[in-house]
Write an enzyme that holds these catalytic residues in place. Structure first.
Site, short mmCIF file in Angstrom:
data_model
loop_
_atom_site.label_atom_id
_atom_site.label_comp_id
_atom_site.label_asym_id
_atom_site.label_seq_id
_atom_site.Cartn_x
_atom_site.Cartn_y
_atom_site.Cartn_z
N LYS A 77 0.82 -1.22 0.00
CA LYS A 77 0.00 0.00 0.00
C LYS A 77 0.85 1.27 0.00
O LYS A 77 0.41 2.31 -0.47
CB LYS A 77 -0.93 0.03 1.21
CG LYS A 77 -1.81 -1.19 1.42
CD LYS A 77 -2.93 -1.27 0.42
CE LYS A 77 -4.07 -2.20 0.79
NZ LYS A 77 -3.75 -3.59 1.09
C1 LIG Z 1 -4.44 -4.74 0.71
C2 LIG Z 1 -3.68 -6.01 0.76
C3 LIG Z 1 -3.96 -7.06 -0.12
C4 LIG Z 1 -5.11 -7.01 -1.10
O1 LIG Z 1 -4.92 -6.04 -2.08
P1 LIG Z 1 -6.15 -5.56 -2.97
O2 LIG Z 1 -5.64 -4.44 -3.80
O3 LIG Z 1 -7.19 -5.09 -1.98
O4 LIG Z 1 -6.62 -6.72 -3.73
C5 LIG Z 1 -3.16 -8.19 -0.07
N1 LIG Z 1 -2.15 -8.29 0.81
C6 LIG Z 1 -1.85 -7.30 1.67
C7 LIG Z 1 -0.74 -7.49 2.62
C8 LIG Z 1 -2.60 -6.12 1.68
O5 LIG Z 1 -2.30 -5.14 2.53
#
Ligand SMILES: *Cc1c(COP(=O)(O)O)cnc(C)c1O
Length: 465
Positions: A112
């Site tokens: 993120k």
């Molecule tokens: C947010 C997240 C996901 C999922 O990602 P999306 O874009 O919501 O599909 C997978 N793994 C981790 C560690 C995350 O923080």
């Protein structure tokens, strides 16, 4: 470049407006009206370039004249300066023709950060220019919230409120959200699950009076700016494995579908991607949907990969918009059915369009633990549970098509989920030294019922004016 809503009823916006707005006023998500494309030569020219240079090249056609080239390069440099790895998104090899894209070297140890850091820079630059003040409200299953707080803490002109499901995030995730000392940061522990938090966020956006009063802005993965920032590492990783001359496939641990949808955009832009493989945990609504055409809610069961404990996969709406040839009314119809009946059925044509790009797989808890142990044994790589879900599914798909390199996205650092990782591997993953004091910092959080009026009252009262 103009941005249009997946439900076809909201006004078209510029990049800056779409980034500041988040959810469209018809309840839809903004997408670019047309996707710019690169030639094979354009892509080949990315070989050997820095992550920042590739980010500029990939994102520039989408942002238009929002920033001058010089300004935009400055924002990109700042966004990635605090990453703990010079490559930003390094690739390591797991097995013959199977690679792991490590997306966890940012300040909060999850992918993120790639999007949130650049969104923070872009929003701040745009607000400084306009003199406006905004209230950012986010819903998180753990990682979005910490990344948002890290990106917006202490910024002028922004209050940031993060709603997370009380008791359903890991201790490291919680502490990353509750220990920021800055007065513009507000962590809200909501008595519900992630879908409740995300539902409340959508209700706030659909309450136009509240939305306008507090100048509501969103940084959830519904924000187009986030998807865009994630397109970059699909290019950087594929090019380092020989694209555009060589095709690659990607496996993506998926919850809200934002990350894998960024891969779809990369493919639309001309990156030669063979398959995009959706990897889910036991909350397998996307996998079931790919197999049966039925998107049906069963209820979320908490797992050791909590950032994927999701049933209302928001960005899947963007995929449906493409699968229905940009027919906003068709998408709005499906979303309406989901809201009223908890289910919708995808037409055969649209399923064919989805299957043209996407495969899927689901992984139960026992297999996730086993994958953490076996990856450590066979490659020395310590995986977080989300990444392990990806590696299991990626390995299966790679076996079916061994000549195409598989890149599995490692979405978080194992130290973010130490209990599950230790249980699986007997190795306790330490936090990187730069955040070793996390357990000593003071926490600041407000517990709130899963109630729209209560949440809105807190936001009205606490935001600065
Ligand atoms: C947010 C997240 C996901 C999922 O990602 P999306 O874009 O919501 O599909 C997978 N793994 C981790 C560690 C995350 O923080």
């Amino acid at each position: 470049m103009r941005y249009i809503s997946t439900r076809g009823q909201a006004p078209a916006l510029t990049f800056e407006e779409a980034m500041m707005t988040g959810l469209a006023r018809d309840g839809g998500l903004y997408v670019p009206e047309t996707v710019p494309t690169f030639s094979a030569e354009d892509i080949a020219a990315m070989a050997g370039k820095s992550y920042e240079d590739i980010a500029f090249t990939v994102m520039k056609p989408f942002i238009g004249d929002t920033f001058t080239d010089e300004e935009f390069k400055g924002l990109i440099d700042k966004a990635y300066a605090d990453f703990g790895h010079d490559a930003r998104a390094p690739l390591v090899q797991l097995a013959p023709n199977h690679f792991l894209l490590e997306l966890f070297h940012g300040p909060t140890l999850a992918f993120k950060d790639f999007a949130m850091q650049i969104i923070g820079q872009m929003m701040q630059a745009a607000l400084a220019r306009s003199g406006k003040r905004i209230t950012i409200v986010g819903a998180t299953s753990g990682d979005t919230g910490s990344a948002a707080i890290e990106a917006f803490r202490g910024l002028d002109n922004v209050d940031v409120f993060i709603m997370y499901p009380h008791g359903r995030v890991s201790e490291v995730q919680r502490r990353q959200m509750t220990t920021a000392a800055e007065s513009n940061v507000h962590a809200l522990a909501v008595e519900g699950d992630f879908d409740d938090c995300q539902g409340k966020l959508k209700e706030m956006f659909n309450d136009f009076e509240f939305r306008d009063e507090v100048h509501l802005a969103g940084v959830n993965s519904i924000n187009w700016g986030r998807v865009l920032a994630q397109v970059v590492y699909y290019f950087s990783s594929a090019v380092s494995l020989g694209a555009p001359q060589r095709k690659v496939s990607f496996t993506v641990p998926t919850g809200n579908f934002g990350d894998i949808f960024a891969g779809f955009i990369a493919k639309q832009m001309g990156l030669p991607v063979e398959r995009l493989v959706i990897a889910t945990n036991q909350n397998d609504i996307l996998h079931r949907c790919m197999q049966s055409s039925d998107y049906t809610k069963h209820g979320v069961t908490p797992s050791i990969s909590p950032s994927m404990d999701i049933e209302v996969s928001s960005n899947f709406e963007r995929a449906l918009f493409w699968a229905h040839d940009h027919d906003g009314a068709a998408v709005a119809g499906l979303m309406d059915e989901l809201k009223t009946k908890g289910t919708f059925r995808i037409s055969e044509n649209a399923m064919t369009a989805l299957r043209d790009h996407y495969d899927s797989g689901a992984v139960d808890e026992a297999t996730t633990y086993a994958t953490i142990a076996s990856a450590l044994e066979h490659s020395g790589e310590l995986l977080c549970p989300h990444s392990a879900v990806g590696v299991h599914v990626g390995t299966e798909h790679q076996g079916e098509n061994p000549e195409v390199p598989m890149i599995t996205l490692a979405t978080a650092h194992p130290a973010k989920f130490p209990a599950a990782v230790e249980k699986a591997s007997d190795v306790y993953p330490p936090l990187p030294p730069r955040m070793a004091d996390l357990y000593d910092r003071t926490e600041r959080v407000t517990q709130v019922p899963n109630d729209l009026a209560a949440l809105q009252a807190i936001i009205r009262e606490r935001r600065a004016r």
